[in-house]
Design a protein around this motif. Structure first.
Motif, mmCIF file in Angstrom:
data_model
loop_
_atom_site.group_PDB
_atom_site.id
_atom_site.type_symbol
_atom_site.label_atom_id
_atom_site.label_comp_id
_atom_site.label_asym_id
_atom_site.label_seq_id
_atom_site.Cartn_x
_atom_site.Cartn_y
_atom_site.Cartn_z
ATOM 1 N N GLU A 150 11.000 14.016 0.432
ATOM 2 C CA GLU A 150 10.532 13.855 1.815
ATOM 3 C C GLU A 150 11.570 14.378 2.797
ATOM 4 O O GLU A 150 11.237 15.061 3.784
ATOM 5 C CB GLU A 150 10.224 12.389 2.088
ATOM 6 C CG GLU A 150 8.996 11.890 1.355
ATOM 7 C CD GLU A 150 8.758 10.406 1.595
ATOM 8 O OE1 GLU A 150 9.680 9.744 2.137
ATOM 9 O OE2 GLU A 150 7.671 9.906 1.242
ATOM 10 N N LYS A 172 11.456 10.692 -4.643
ATOM 11 C CA LYS A 172 10.441 10.837 -3.592
ATOM 12 C C LYS A 172 11.116 10.906 -2.226
ATOM 13 O O LYS A 172 10.764 11.742 -1.371
ATOM 14 C CB LYS A 172 9.478 9.658 -3.653
ATOM 15 C CG LYS A 172 8.481 9.646 -2.495
ATOM 16 C CD LYS A 172 7.702 8.352 -2.434
ATOM 17 C CE LYS A 172 6.854 8.327 -1.157
ATOM 18 N NZ LYS A 172 6.163 7.036 -0.996
ATOM 19 N N LYS A 231 6.185 16.256 -3.820
ATOM 20 C CA LYS A 231 6.236 14.941 -3.159
ATOM 21 C C LYS A 231 4.969 14.136 -3.467
ATOM 22 O O LYS A 231 5.023 12.914 -3.671
ATOM 23 C CB LYS A 231 6.390 15.136 -1.647
ATOM 24 C CG LYS A 231 6.462 13.840 -0.847
ATOM 25 C CD LYS A 231 6.862 14.120 0.566
ATOM 26 C CE LYS A 231 5.781 14.905 1.293
ATOM 27 N NZ LYS A 231 4.597 14.052 1.564
ATOM 28 N N ALA A 232 3.802 14.822 -3.524
ATOM 29 C CA ALA A 232 2.557 14.126 -3.837
ATOM 30 C C ALA A 232 2.545 13.642 -5.285
ATOM 31 O O ALA A 232 2.151 12.502 -5.569
ATOM 32 C CB ALA A 232 1.368 15.060 -3.576
ATOM 33 N N TYR A 233 2.989 14.511 -6.240
ATOM 34 C CA TYR A 233 3.000 14.111 -7.646
ATOM 35 C C TYR A 233 3.921 12.915 -7.862
ATOM 36 O O TYR A 233 3.543 11.913 -8.489
ATOM 37 C CB TYR A 233 3.471 15.273 -8.513
ATOM 38 C CG TYR A 233 2.418 16.364 -8.715
ATOM 39 C CD1 TYR A 233 1.068 16.067 -8.631
ATOM 40 C CD2 TYR A 233 2.803 17.674 -9.003
ATOM 41 C CE1 TYR A 233 0.124 17.063 -8.816
ATOM 42 C CE2 TYR A 233 1.864 18.668 -9.191
ATOM 43 C CZ TYR A 233 0.514 18.368 -9.093
ATOM 44 O OH TYR A 233 -0.416 19.325 -9.291
ATOM 45 N N TYR A 277 -2.803 8.898 -12.057
ATOM 46 C CA TYR A 277 -1.717 9.661 -11.459
ATOM 47 C C TYR A 277 -0.601 9.980 -12.463
ATOM 48 O O TYR A 277 0.322 10.722 -12.128
ATOM 49 C CB TYR A 277 -1.117 8.900 -10.276
ATOM 50 C CG TYR A 277 -2.107 8.707 -9.136
ATOM 51 C CD1 TYR A 277 -2.748 9.792 -8.557
ATOM 52 C CD2 TYR A 277 -2.390 7.433 -8.648
ATOM 53 C CE1 TYR A 277 -3.640 9.609 -7.527
ATOM 54 C CE2 TYR A 277 -3.291 7.244 -7.624
ATOM 55 C CZ TYR A 277 -3.909 8.324 -7.064
ATOM 56 O OH TYR A 277 -4.806 8.164 -6.042
ATOM 57 N N LYS A 322 5.911 19.967 -0.907
ATOM 58 C CA LYS A 322 4.816 19.066 -0.528
ATOM 59 C C LYS A 322 4.029 18.616 -1.749
ATOM 60 O O LYS A 322 3.678 17.435 -1.888
ATOM 61 C CB LYS A 322 3.899 19.785 0.460
ATOM 62 C CG LYS A 322 2.767 18.913 0.993
ATOM 63 C CD LYS A 322 1.951 19.674 2.027
ATOM 64 C CE LYS A 322 0.815 18.806 2.566
ATOM 65 N NZ LYS A 322 -0.003 19.527 3.558
ATOM 66 N N ASN A 345 2.810 9.573 -5.927
ATOM 67 C CA ASN A 345 1.678 8.832 -6.492
ATOM 68 C C ASN A 345 2.134 7.891 -7.604
ATOM 69 O O ASN A 345 1.699 6.736 -7.678
ATOM 70 C CB ASN A 345 0.630 9.807 -7.028
ATOM 71 C CG ASN A 345 -0.117 10.495 -5.902
ATOM 72 O OD1 ASN A 345 -0.220 9.970 -4.799
ATOM 73 N ND2 ASN A 345 -0.640 11.689 -6.182
#
Length: 567
Positions: free
Chosen positions: A561, A557, A490-492, A504, A487, A495
Motif C-alpha cells: 500500500e 500488504k 495488494k489485492a491478492y 482467496y 495494485k 484478501n
C-alpha cells in the motif's frame, strides 16, 4: 387574352359554360405536332378575337392537366380540335390532326358563331313594325323574305334547338339598333335588303341508324352462347374490337369494369358507315397505316414518330402469293443483314485480338520490371543484413575487450551495471590473479554462501527480499505498468490477510489480470511465493500454504500500500 390555357377540368368546364361558342384544342406536352402548331393556334385565336363578326373563344387543354376527364370528350388522337356551341352543350364538329384549313371551314360553317349579338339589345324590329317576335317567328320571317324554306317545311337542327321548351328562355324582343347613317326602318311590305353572304343555310338533321345491324351473327353467337357474354357487351366489343373474336375479347377485358358498359348502344348518322370502328392506326407524320399496336410501337421505335391516331381503314390481308414474295424479300434482307453483321464481327474480332496482344505485351513488360525491382530489393536487404552483422560483431568484440580491460584493472571484477541491449557482463565474475609483491598480497576472501530464505516465514531475510522485489516492481514506469502490478499484488495479499475465505487462497495464473499485470514483471511472482503461495496441483494455480505467517501477510500488504501510494 386570345388563347386561354385550361389547367384543370374545372377550368375547362367553366370556360365552356361561360362562353356561348368555344373552340377547344386537346393537346399533349409530349406531342411534337402539338408543340409545333401552337403558334398557328395562337394566331388563329387572335384573329377570331379581333373579328367583330365572329363570337368565338379559343382554349387549349393539355392531357396532363385534364387527366381522366379528357375521355368524356372522346379524344383519341392529339391534337384534336372540338367546336362547341350553346355554352358547351352541343358539339358542332371536330378535327383530328393539325389542319387549320379544315378548322376555319368548320368555324365558318357554324351559323351560331356568325350571329354575334343576334336577338339582344333594344331597337327597331326586323319588319320595322316595332312588335315583339319570338326567335322562331323572326327566323321564319327572315327566311321567307329570301325565298328560303317555309315554316311548313321540316325544321333544321338549329330551329329544333331554338324551339325546345327545356332549353329556350322566355321570348325576348328581337330588335336591331339602327345606326346614325341608316334611314328610318321601312314598311313591312317592302322586302329587306340584306347581303347574301350573311345568310347561312343549316343542313337538315341526318338520318340515324343502328350500327349493330352489320355485325356478324356467328361472332355474336360465339361471344354470347359459347363464351357467356351479355348481348350488349358482345355488340360493343365487336364494334370497338375490330369485328373479330380476339379483338372483342381483349376489348371486354380492358373495359369490363366501366360503369357504362351495359348502357344501350346509341344510333349513328346514316352518312357514316354503320358500325365503323377503328381497325387500324395512322401515323399523322408520314401517313402510314399500321394494322395493330405492335406494328405501331415498332414504327415509333424505328422512326421516332409520336403523332398517331385511330383509323377505320382496313389493312388488306396479303394473299398467298404476296406472302411468299414478302417472305423472299425478307429472307434476302436477312441475308444482307447477316452478312453485314458477320463482317462487323470480323472487324471487331481483329480489333479485340490486337488489343489482347498489346495488353499481353504490356503485362509481360510489367512483370519483368517487377521481377527486376524485387531482385534489387532482395540484394539490398542481403547486403544490409551482412553489413549489420559485421557491425554488431565488431561492437561485441569492442565490448568484450573493454570488459577484459576493466576486469584486469579491478582485480577481475566489473561494476554493477546493465550492458548494451540486455548484455550484462557483470553477471559473471572472474577471479583474476595479479602479479604483485608478496607484501602487497592479501588473503583471498572466502565466498559467502547465498543466504537461505524461508518461504512463508516472517524472517529478516524474507522481509529484505520482499522490499527488494517491491522496489524492483516500482521501477517500471513506462505506461504506469509498475503501479498496476502493485495494485493487483495488494489485492491478492490483502484478501488473504484480511479475509479468512477459502476462495482467496487460490490464484489462477491463466486469467487475464495475472498474465498481463503479474507475470511480465520480475519479482512479482517471487513476492507471492515469499508470502506463502506455492504451485498447486494444477500448473495454472498458486495456492496459499496452510502454515503461512499471518503477520508476514499483514506487513507485506502495508508495504504494498505504501509503495502504491508513493508510485
Amino acid at each position: 387574352m386570345t388563347l386561354k390555357e385550361l389547367n384543370s377540368p374545372e377550368d375547362l368546364s367553366t370556360f365552356l359554360t361561360t362562353n356561348p361558342n368555344t373552340l377547344i384544342c386537346f393537346s399533349a406536352t409530349w406531342c411534337g405536332p402539338c408543340q409545333r402548331s401552337k403558334p398557328q393556334l395562337e394566331a388563329l385565336a387572335s384573329k377570331y378575337h379581333n373579328d367583330p363578326d365572329i363570337n368565338l373563344m379559343v382554349g387549349l387543354g393539355y392531357e396532363e392537366n385534364l387527366g381522366d376527364s379528357i375521355q368524356q370528350y372522346g379524344v383519341k388522337a392529339f391534337p384534336t380540335y372540338v367546336l362547341f356551341s350553346d355554352s358547351g352543350k352541343k358539339e358542332v364538329g371536330r378535327i383530328s390532326g393539325v389542319d387549320f384549313a379544315k378548322i376555319e371551314d368548320l368555324v365558318n360553317g357554324c351559323s351560331a358563331i356568325k350571329d354575334k349579338g343576334f336577338g339582344s339589345g333594344e331597337g327597331q324590329s326586323l319588319g320595322g313594325s316595332g312588335t315583339t317576335l319570338s326567335p322562331a317567328e323572326a327566323r321564319a320571317k327572315f327566311l321567307a323574305k329570301f325565298g328560303a324554306a317555309s315554316p311548313s317545311q321540316p325544321k333544321n337542327v338549329d330551329e329544333e334547338e331554338d324551339t325546345k321548351p327545356a332549353s329556350t328562355p322566355q321570348d325576348v324582343e328581337m330588335k336591331v339598333e339602327p345606326s346614325n347613317d341608316e334611314a328610318p326602318p321601312a314598311d313591312d311590305s317592302k322586302p329587306m335588303e340584306i347581303d347574301d353572304s350573311t345568310c347561312v343555310v343549316v343542313p337538315d338533321e341526318p338520318e340515324m341508324v343502328d350500327p349493330t345491324k352489320d355485325l356478324s351473327p356467328e361472332l355474336l353467337q360465339q361471344l354470347t352462347e359459347v363464351m357467356g357474354f351479355p348481348l350488349i357487351r358482345a355488340q360493343k366489343a365487336l364494334l370497338n374490337g375490330g369485328k373479330n373474336v380476339d379483338g372483342a375479347v381483349e376489348w371486354l377485358l380492358q373495359h369490363q369494369d366501366e360503369k357504362d358498359i351495359d348502357d344501350p348502344i346509341k344510333l349513328v348518322p346514316k352518312s357514316a358507315k354503320p358500325g365503323a370502328v377503328a381497325s387500324s392506326y395512322k401515323c399523322n407524320e408520314c401517313g402510314k397505316i399500321l394494322s395493330n399496336m405492335g406494328n405501331l410501337e415498332l414504327h415509333a421505335n424505328k422512326t421516332g414518330h409520336s403523332d398517331f391516331e385511330e383509323s377505320t381503314q382496313q389493312v388488306k390481308a396479303l394473299s398467298a402469293e404476296e406472302k411468299a414474295a414478302k417472305v423472299i424479300v425478307l429472307k434476302k434482307l436477312l441475308q444482307v443483314k447477316r452478312a453485314e453483321r458477320e463482317d462487323e464481327e470480323k472487324k471487331q474480332n481483329v480489333v479485340l485480338e490486337q488489343q489482347r496482344r498489346s495488353m499481353g505485351q504490356q503485362m509481360g513488360k510489367s512483370r519483368e520490371q517487377m521481377a527486376r525491382e524485387k531482385m534489387s530489393r532482395d540484394a539490398k536487404m542481403r547486403k544490409k543484413a551482412k553489413t549489420d552483422a559485421l557491425r554488431e560483431r565488431e561492437r561485441i568484440r569492442a565490448e568484450l575487450a573493454k570488459d577484459k580491460a576493466e576486469r584486469k584493472a579491478n582485480k577481475g571484477k566489473l561494476g554493477s551495471r546493465i550492458g548494451v541491449n540486455g548484455y550484462a557482463p557483470d553477471g559473471i565474475q572472474y577471479d583474476v590473479e595479479t602479479k604483485k609483491d608478496e607484501t602487497d598480497a592479501k588473503p583471498a576472501k572466502p565466498r559467502v554462501a547465498p543466504q537461505k530464505v524461508d518461504l512463508g516465514k516472517n524472517t529478516p531475510s524474507t522481509q529484505k527480499k520482499i522490499e527488494e522485489y517491491i522496489q524492483k516492481i516500482s521501477s517500471y514506469r513506462a505506461g504506469g505498468d509498475g503501479g498496476k502490478c502493485l495494485k493487483v499484488l495488494k489485492a491478492y495479499v490483502g484478501n488473504v490477510a484480511d479475509k479468512d475465505d477459502e476462495k482467496y487462497r487460490t490464484i489462477k495464473t491463466d486469467n487475464n489480470a495475472y498474465k498481463t499485470k503479474i507475470k511480465p514483471f520480475l519479482g512479482a511472482k517471487q513476492l507471492l511465493l515469499l508470502v506463502g503461495f506455492s504451485q498447486g496441483e494444477h500448473s495454472d494455480t498458486l495456492v496459499l500454504s496452510p502454515d503461512a505467517d499471518k503477520c508476514l501477510l499483514v506487513e507485506t500488504k502495508a508495504k504494498l500500500e505504501a509503495a502504491f501510494a508513493a508510485y
